[in-house]
Design an enzyme around this catalytic site. Sequence first.
Site, PDB file in Angstrom:
ATOM      1  CG  PHE A 206      -3.925  -4.059  -1.834  1.00 54.70           C
ATOM      2  CD1 PHE A 206      -2.739  -3.341  -1.689  1.00 54.70           C
ATOM      3  CD2 PHE A 206      -4.341  -4.405  -3.112  1.00 54.70           C
ATOM      4  CE1 PHE A 206      -1.987  -2.990  -2.804  1.00 54.70           C
ATOM      5  CE2 PHE A 206      -3.594  -4.060  -4.230  1.00 54.70           C
ATOM      6  CZ  PHE A 206      -2.411  -3.356  -4.072  1.00 54.70           C
ATOM      7  CG  ASP A 207      -5.665  -5.090   6.073  1.00 57.51           C
ATOM      8  OD1 ASP A 207      -6.884  -5.355   6.125  1.00 57.51           O
ATOM      9  OD2 ASP A 207      -5.055  -4.540   7.006  1.00 57.51           O
TER      10      ASP A 207
END
Length: 355
Positions: A206-207
């Site tokens: 995930f960013d």
Amino acid sequence: MSASGPEVGEPGEAAAARLQDEQDEQDWALYDNVVSKRPRPPKPQHAITVAVSSRALFDLVEERRIYEEQGVEKYVKYQQDNEDITLKPGPAFYFVKALQHVNARLLELYPDDEERFDIVLMTNNHAQVGVRLINSINHYGLTIERFCMTGGKSPIGYLTAYLTNLYLSADSEKVQEAIEAGIASATMFTANKDVAYSDTQLRVAFDGDAVLFSDESEQIVKEQGLDRFFEHEQLNENKPLAQGPLKGFLEDLGKLQKKFYAKNERLNCPIRTFLVTARSAASSGARVLKTLRSWGLEIDEALFLAGAPKGPILVKIRPHIFFDDQMFHIEGAQKLGTIAAHVPYGIGQKYHKSA
């Protein structure tokens, strides 16, 4: 209170919801005693439902070209004429396979528990195309029992009815529509290189900003510059960031991880999560980690890149899916062989559209 009536003073919406839950349980009870060798999908209210479009699950590039150039009738005929030709994997294929591996492990440890992934094929394809999709799903041994085929209409309205936790599609407009409806969603992009993915561990990267977290801090970067951003993050270090569109899915993964930890399977857990952020650790990392802590969530690995490209790091991680809100990160990941999913959320979309 009667067995089927609302409680005195119970709000109308709450009473209606409770009665609907009771009716759902009665409906499911009709199937509870049916014996089958096939593992039955979990009941939607217990499941983590991942809705996947046909173009995300399978490679339908040629079929899409026929649809766009020759129209729907030729497209349907082509699909029917090729029903026995198996479709090749699409960008979400290996992610779905990894979800199924997690399910298999959960069923070994918790055979009577329904808290696991349920994959729904959510497509605007016509029902006449369904046979080829079913044949391909069975060829690969995928467990996808729930289909929603809307015959050219947008399937977004059905996502809520299916209690969808995550929606993956190759159609950016439908994904945007789902995001605006409050459903965690992303547009899938195929990697430009073939890489080997883990068969024993689901890996999800995930960013941070505008993915797990809101775009609050990203707005400051875009509008006031990096120095003001660093100052803002340090001043607000102990104030949790608001949640972003994918926070709920990380939460779902964390719940399943804890099921493995409870069985002393932490070192052999089939789920691993990664935070891959352009933030720098010393200047703006503490707020991120404290936010996750305040949510009661763990991330297995946190990588703060201080603006460096994400692609080379993702090559080492080899995630089944990488979520980011910035298209230049998506494109960089693609070039090096990572299957990336664009989350069209936050102020970054304004700058992307104007570019």
